[in-house]
Design a protein around this motif. Structure first.
Motif, mmCIF file in Angstrom:
data_model
loop_
_atom_site.group_PDB
_atom_site.id
_atom_site.type_symbol
_atom_site.label_atom_id
_atom_site.label_comp_id
_atom_site.label_asym_id
_atom_site.label_seq_id
_atom_site.Cartn_x
_atom_site.Cartn_y
_atom_site.Cartn_z
ATOM 1 N N SER A 134 -49.153 70.689 -53.698
ATOM 2 C CA SER A 134 -49.054 70.405 -52.266
ATOM 3 C C SER A 134 -47.770 69.643 -51.957
ATOM 4 N N SER A 135 -47.517 69.432 -50.673
ATOM 5 C CA SER A 135 -46.222 68.879 -50.295
ATOM 6 C C SER A 135 -46.102 67.391 -50.621
ATOM 7 N N ASN A 136 -47.227 66.728 -50.816
ATOM 8 C CA ASN A 136 -47.195 65.308 -51.172
ATOM 9 C C ASN A 136 -47.789 65.072 -52.549
ATOM 10 N N ALA B 53 -54.345 59.382 -52.691
ATOM 11 C CA ALA B 53 -53.548 59.341 -51.456
ATOM 12 C C ALA B 53 -54.403 59.656 -50.233
ATOM 13 N N LYS B 54 -55.659 60.033 -50.454
ATOM 14 C CA LYS B 54 -56.553 60.312 -49.327
ATOM 15 C C LYS B 54 -57.614 59.230 -49.183
ATOM 16 N N ARG C 142 -42.229 71.570 -56.439
ATOM 17 C CA ARG C 142 -43.458 71.962 -55.789
ATOM 18 C C ARG C 142 -43.819 73.388 -56.166
ATOM 19 N N ASN D 182 -61.766 68.334 -56.668
ATOM 20 C CA ASN D 182 -61.953 68.398 -55.220
ATOM 21 C C ASN D 182 -63.437 68.236 -54.880
#
Lengths: 402, 105
Positions: free
Chosen positions: A36-38, A44-45, A80, A117
């Motif tokens: 992912s982009s980050n 981070a969530k 990425r 996840n």
């Protein structure tokens, strides 16, 4: 074909980033792939982070930014892309990584930190109402439920802690729990917080049978597991906290996975494929926390470095040697190994061959490849192949190797 | 991308003739923030063919709920004011969004 990295780290959560710090600081050529982009992964969530030692107050994203900055300081390369396949070149030392963008990357070792996840149960209505009343992330969606009534599915630490967090926003929380009255999977501290909270109530011995609504959720059908009875419960939202599933689909059939798809690792974080390591939540382990993921990353990085050293030393001094070599699989803690050593050194000197010792106490990697079961075992290698071998020989038998 | 909210949602989205995507997002939604650079890139790539807007749910919760959005991230596509598709979920990625764009332009 790309250059060969020392290490490719797959996944930029706490485990992968920690491995990155250790690899790059150890002067290994390191690439970190993040889909992912980050970077930052699940941490981070997470809005509130209270249990990373030394970090008394911070947010998940802020801590993960520090991890990333630390990697960059030592020179980790970031890219990425999503990994779709893992295999080895002939000989097994060089690993091939295939990515979604169609690239093939090569590395001497791989550290997998693809994480996990939230689990989707597959209840009727669950998919249909995702983001329309079904949520897997309290911090993301809490705002929507101000002064509304919600149901929480699950009773582990995450379920309980997030329920408590949600009570700051919602009118009421009903927790649907599989177990008997008073039994939650969460730890004592979390349980006490939940029981003491006026806004939280419980429906015991039950599961959600169906999530109902029109455009948005307006209720659930709750099934009592003892009586089979189904009750309608009105609510505006359903939060699902029923554990996580590891992101290991791309590894099926290549490395050994434990129950639930988590990666099986040993005490060095090594998987069933030599030179491939796991770090963080993706591993089959007891505790999944930021701090344990960081620990895994450090172990995996150092183990990867040792693995590369061992393999390169082996290739150079034995497999690619011009002359015959005498290889002794031994251990410094084995009495018989120690006693044999002077005779081995003498035979090697007499015959004019190089003596290479492999310490099986440190690593079983090469010993395993040649099916060395007992030590000491002595093998004469010629042109990179075992020519003659003696298992647990006496000193006077060593001559027969030639 | 045009910022939309309760003041201009009808005008910019519901009364727009053609295809428009609304990115419902919030600052506390990590996945939304992760996706944002990708969505911006897509909005630039397809700026000729359709319209791209974003709605911060802070202060616009009712607008979002009025559109059947009660979770983030959510990407909702409209054509001539009619809702076409609602993409959502933790696993939502740029590729899925691009596939939807290509389907509707």
């Amino acid at each position: 074909m790309s250059e060969v990295y020392d290490v490719i780290i797959v996944g930029g959560g706490a485990g992968g980033l920690s491995a990155g710090v250790y690899c790059a600081r150890g002067k290994m050529k390191t690439l970190l792939l993040e889909a992912s982009s980050n970077t930052g992964g699940q941490c981070a969530k997470t809005s509130e982070l209270e249990n990373y030692p030394g970090i008394i107050e911070s947010t998940g994203p802020a801590l993960m930014d520090r991890f990333r900055a630390h990697c960059e300081k030592f020179g980790v390369e970031f890219k990425r892309d999503m990994v779709t396949g893992l295999s080895t070149e002939e000989g097994g030392f060089i690993k091939r990584i295939e990515t979604r963008s169609g690239e093939t990357l090569l590395a001497k070792s791989v550290i997998i930190g693809t994480g996990a996840n939230p689990r989707v149960l597959g209840i009727k209505g669950e998919k249909e109402f995702t983001a329309k009343g079904v949520s897997y992330c309290a911090t993301c969606d809490a705002d929507f439920y101000e002064d509304l009534d919600i149901v929480v599915v699950g009773s582990g630490n995450t379920a309980v802690e997030e329920s408590v967090f949600l009570t700051k926003f919602v009118n009421s929380v009903k927790m649907i729990v599989l177990h008997d009255e008073g039994v939650l999977d969460a730890d004592r501290t979390a349980q006490e917080q939940a029981f003491a909270n006026d806004k939280i109530s419980f429906i015991w011995n039950s599961c959600v049978d169906e999530i109902c609504g029109e455009e948005l959720v307006n209720g659930v059908k709750v099934k009592n597991l003892k009586t089979g009875e189904i009750t309608d419960v009105e609510c505006d939202g359903v939060f699902m906290f029923v554990g996580t599933v590891p992101n290991t689909g791309f590894l099926e059939g290549t490395i050994e996975l434990a129950k639930g798809g988590y990666i099986k690792v040993d005490e060095k974080q090594e998987t069933s494929m030599p030179g491939v390591f796991g770090a963080g939540d993706v591993c089959d382990k007891f505790l999944r926390q930021v701090v344990t993921a960081a620990g895994d990353g450090a172990v995996a990085a150092v183990a990867a470095e040792r693995y590369i050293q061992e393999e390169e030393h082996w290739a150079e001094s034995v497999l690619e040697a011009e002359n015959d070599t005498l290889v002794a699989f031994w251990s410094p803690v084995d009495q018989k190994s120690l006693e044999l050593m002077p005779s081995l050194e003498k035979v090697a000197a007499d015959k004019g061959v190089k003596l290479v010792t492999v310490d099986t106490y440190k690593s079983q990697n090469i010993a395993g490849r040649y099916e060395v079961k007992e030590i000491p075992t002595v093998v004469r290698f010629s042109n990179g192949e075992p020519a003659k071998r003696l298992d647990t020989p006496e000193a006077d038998q060593l001559e027969s190797l030639f | 991308m045009i910022e939309v909210g309760k003041a201009n949602f009808d005008e910019e989205v519901k009364q727009h003739e053609g295809v428009v995507m609304v990115d419902f997002w919030g600052e506390s939604c990590g996945r939304c923030m992760e996706l944002m650079p990708d969505v911006v890139a897509l909005s630039e790539k397809y700026s000729e063919q359709m319209k791209f807007t974003k709605l911060n749910i802070a202060g616009n919760r009712r607008v979002a709920m009025g559109q059947g959005v009660m979770g983030l991230p959510s990407m909702v596509f409209y054509k001539n004011g009619e809702k076409l598709e609602h993409l959502s979920g933790e696993e939502l990625d740029a590729q899925q969004i691009e596939e939807a764009i290509q389907k509707y332009i």
